[in-house]
Motif scaffolding. Structure first.
Motif, short mmCIF file in Angstrom:
data_model
loop_
_atom_site.label_atom_id
_atom_site.label_comp_id
_atom_site.label_asym_id
_atom_site.label_seq_id
_atom_site.Cartn_x
_atom_site.Cartn_y
_atom_site.Cartn_z
N ILE A 1 45.91 13.01 24.24
CA ILE A 1 46.37 12.17 25.47
C ILE A 1 45.47 11.93 26.52
N SER B 1 43.60 17.74 25.29
CA SER B 1 44.52 17.01 24.42
C SER B 1 44.14 15.31 24.15
N GLN C 1 42.72 9.60 25.34
CA GLN C 1 43.24 8.28 25.57
C GLN C 1 43.31 7.80 26.95
N LYS C 2 43.51 8.59 27.79
CA LYS C 2 43.81 8.31 29.32
C LYS C 2 42.31 7.96 29.90
#
Length: 66
Positions: free
Chosen positions: A52, A50, A55-56
């Motif tokens: 996300i 994902s 980005q993590k």
């Protein structure tokens, strides 16, 4: 994320040759790919994770004092 130094790139590429698991491999690919100019969207798509998570991984690397 700041641009990686040649030393950081070499270290990450060395770790990429013998990752502990798939998650670490993806994390290393994200960091190196982003440094090469690949968008977070394209990294997520290529690695089948994902956006996300991408980005993590970038936030975690940026905040790592090592």
């Amino acid at each position: 994320m700041k641009k990686l130094t040649p030393s950081q790139i070499a270290d990450l590429e060395h770790k990429l040759k013998h990752p502990k698991d798939y998650s670490e491999r993806n994390r290393l690919c994200v960091i190196l790919g982003y440094d090469e100019g690949i968008s977070t969207k394209n990294l997520a798509k290529a690695l089948r994770i994902s956006p996300i998570t991408v980005q993590k991984y970038l936030r975690e690397y940026d905040s790592d004092p090592a």
